[in-house]
Design an enzyme around this catalytic site. Structure first.
Site, PDB file in Angstrom:
ATOM      1  N   HIS A 235     126.213 -19.229  17.655  1.00 52.16           N
ATOM      2  CA  HIS A 235     126.341 -18.327  16.502  1.00 52.16           C
ATOM      3  C   HIS A 235     127.571 -18.569  15.632  1.00 52.16           C
ATOM      4  O   HIS A 235     127.707 -17.978  14.578  1.00 52.16           O
ATOM      5  CB  HIS A 235     126.344 -16.866  16.962  1.00 52.16           C
ATOM      6  CG  HIS A 235     127.610 -16.426  17.647  1.00 52.16           C
ATOM      7  ND1 HIS A 235     128.752 -16.106  16.959  1.00 52.16           N
ATOM      8  CD2 HIS A 235     127.910 -16.265  18.949  1.00 52.16           C
ATOM      9  CE1 HIS A 235     129.699 -15.759  17.815  1.00 52.16           C
ATOM     10  NE2 HIS A 235     129.220 -15.850  19.027  1.00 52.16           N
TER      11      HIS A 235
HETATM   12  N1  UDP Z   1     124.060 -11.273  24.159  1.00 55.67           N
HETATM   13  C1  UDP Z   1     122.954 -10.453  24.100  1.00 55.67           C
HETATM   14  N2  UDP Z   1     121.803 -10.959  23.554  1.00 55.67           N
HETATM   15  C2  UDP Z   1     121.713 -12.230  23.070  1.00 55.67           C
HETATM   16  C3  UDP Z   1     122.876 -13.053  23.124  1.00 55.67           C
HETATM   17  C4  UDP Z   1     124.030 -12.542  23.659  1.00 55.67           C
HETATM   18  O1  UDP Z   1     122.995  -9.303  24.565  1.00 55.67           O
HETATM   19  O2  UDP Z   1     120.646 -12.623  22.580  1.00 55.67           O
HETATM   20  C5  UDP Z   1     125.305 -10.725  24.741  1.00 55.67           C
HETATM   21  C6  UDP Z   1     125.981 -11.594  25.757  1.00 55.67           C
HETATM   22  O3  UDP Z   1     125.427 -11.413  27.046  1.00 55.67           O
HETATM   23  C7  UDP Z   1     127.407 -11.118  25.645  1.00 55.67           C
HETATM   24  C8  UDP Z   1     127.558 -10.795  24.172  1.00 55.67           C
HETATM   25  O4  UDP Z   1     126.227 -10.608  23.678  1.00 55.67           O
HETATM   26  O5  UDP Z   1     127.604  -9.953  26.411  1.00 55.67           O
HETATM   27  C9  UDP Z   1     128.240 -11.897  23.411  1.00 55.67           C
HETATM   28  O6  UDP Z   1     128.158 -11.637  22.060  1.00 55.67           O
HETATM   29  P1  UDP Z   1     128.210 -12.796  20.962  1.00 55.67           P
HETATM   30  O7  UDP Z   1     127.811 -14.071  21.571  1.00 55.67           O
HETATM   31  O8  UDP Z   1     127.428 -12.301  19.783  1.00 55.67           O
HETATM   32  O9  UDP Z   1     129.732 -12.799  20.479  1.00 55.67           O
HETATM   33  P2  UDP Z   1     131.081 -13.396  21.083  1.00 55.67           P
HETATM   34  O10 UDP Z   1     131.146 -13.034  22.528  1.00 55.67           O
HETATM   35  O11 UDP Z   1     131.090 -14.866  20.833  1.00 55.67           O
HETATM   36  O12 UDP Z   1     132.141 -12.700  20.295  1.00 55.67           O
END
Ligand code: UDP
Length: 407
Positions: free
Chosen positions: A231
């Site tokens: 993402h």
């Molecule tokens: N996650 C989710 N559904 C998805 C992809 C990720 O619930 O389709 C969860 C994942 O398990 C984690 C969180 O979203 O708990 C991570 O968010 P994201 O990847 O959007 O952002 P980042 O952690 O990089 O800030």
């Protein structure tokens, strides 16, 4: 204390779900959702699934360019802060909502608490890096998840108000992993994914059928598939899209091992704009719920991701993980993985080598079964530590920040 907390994106809703019970046991929370992520798959579904309280204020601000979005959030937050008159403003992570919340606190002279303070990629071309650096320098409480985060803050002269609390997301993962450790959880997940992604072929080998083909069922076996999430802005230009798609294609072993790709809407737009063909075996899905994502990580042959949250979850679960970034803020996760987490960026040859080492198709099912049988994730205690630290008065403002209020 009366604490106004600001969320806006999927990972912030997930972090808020981890903190809210402990926070509300000690404090009065005014819960504000900027609406940075607004649809059901990226935001709405997490309220029901994770038992989050409904926001007291929904600002409905999504879309638009970065500066425009931050400006509109700040404009909308100021009257809410004035009306609610909180004792503190709490922000999470590193998004535009984080920055807008921190700026609103600074403008109103209300102390800011930053959850996940001190993380650094040392790459200021990343919007997240700018957001977190500014939020840290405006915060009175800095809740640091790792020793490296504490050291990063010290290197920037920030010592007062830094509280090492551990990782809030570990608290939630520890709570939920018990519900998904039985591999039987994959059955209902596969059935619901079949409905989500028309064109999936039957069978655990699971090569995807032609896009026009009917959905006729889909099975997932432990260690028989790979989970991928992508993402970040750095992975959305056409060259990067082609780069990570070729890594996913190799992971799919010519279509014989499904690579499940729940796509962030922004990445989906980038893939469409790049006119990039989806390789055989790569199964594009809508964003998934938290439990489903955790279950799919636990039982996968491997996880490929540029997400900070997914990366740490894979580390806690012990699932092999390739990090599709040049660098990571979560250095402890890599260092503590015993080699099962590797930062590969978009180096296809390296990714293929590491995947062959970490998740060979003949051994991956047994490795996944052993992992799920042994998983014993404990809470970090971060939620309690944060709520308790907020009992006290805000730490004295740092000298370097003092006296700037009139400018
Ligand atoms: N996650 C989710 N559904 C998805 C992809 C990720 O619930 O389709 C969860 C994942 O398990 C984690 C969180 O979203 O708990 C991570 O968010 P994201 O990847 O959007 O952002 P980042 O952690 O990089 O800030």
């Amino acid at each position: 204390m009366r604490i106004l907390s600001v969320v806006g994106t999927r990972p912030q809703l997930i972090k808020a779900a981890a903190l809210q019970p402990a926070l509300r046991a000690r404090h009065h929370e005014v819960f504000v959702d900027t609406g940075q992520h607004w649809d059901d798959a990226m935001a709405g579904s997490f309220f029901g699934e994770l038992g989050l309280a409904r926001p007291d204020h929904g600002l409905g601000i999504g879309g638009g360019g970065r500066a425009d979005q931050i400006g509109r959030m700040l404009t909308a937050l100021v009257p809410v802060v004035e009306a609610e008159a909180p004792d503190a403003i709490l922000v999470y992570g590193d998004t535009n909502s984080t920055l807008a919340g921190a700026l609103a606190g600074a403008a109103a002279g209300i102390p800011v608490a930053h959850v996940e303070a001190g993380l650094r990629s040392f790459d200021r071309s990343m919007p997240e890096e700018v957001n977190r650096v500014v939020a840290d320098h405006l915060s009175a409480w800095l809740f640091a998840p790792t020793p490296t985060a504490v050291a990063n803050l010290r290197a920037e002269g920030i010592v007062d108000g830094v509280v090492p609390v551990g990782d809030l997301m570990q608290d939630l993962a520890a709570r939920v992993v018990r519900e998904v450790r039985d591999p039987a959880v994959l059955g209902p997940i596969a059935r619901s994914l079949s409905a989500e992604a028309p064109g999936l072929a039957p069978g655990s080998g699971g090569a995807s059928a032609p896009a026009s083909g009917p959905a006729s069922g889909f099975a997932l076996v432990p260690g028989g598939y790979v989970l991928a999430t992508v993402h970040r802005a750095e992975n959305r230009d056409p060259a990067a899209v082609a780069g990570w798609l070729s890594i996913l294609a190799a992971a799919a072993l010519g279509g014989s091992r499904p690579v499940l790709l729940p796509l962030h809407p922004g990445t989906r737009e980038a893939v469409e704009a790049a006119h990039a063909p989806i390789p055989d075996g790569v199964v594009v899905l809508p964003p998934l719920g938290y439990r489903t994502t955790l279950a799919l990580q636990l039982h996968a042959a491997a996880v490929l991701t540029d997400s900070g949250g997914v990366q740490r979850e894979a580390a806690w679960l012990g699932t092999p993980c390739l990090v599709l970034r040049r660098a990571t803020e979560w250095v402890e996760a890599v260092a503590g993985s015993g080699g099962s987490m590797v930062v590969v960026g978009l180096d296809a040859a390296r990714a293929a080598d590491e995947l062959a080492r970490l998740a060979p198709p003949d051994a991956a099912p047994a490795l996944a079964a052993a992992r799920a049988g042994a998983v014993d994730l404990r809470p970090a205690g971060a939620a309690e530590a944060i709520a308790a630290a907020l009992d006290g008065p805000p730490p004295a403002p740092r000298a370097a920040d003092g006296g700037a209020g009139a400018r």
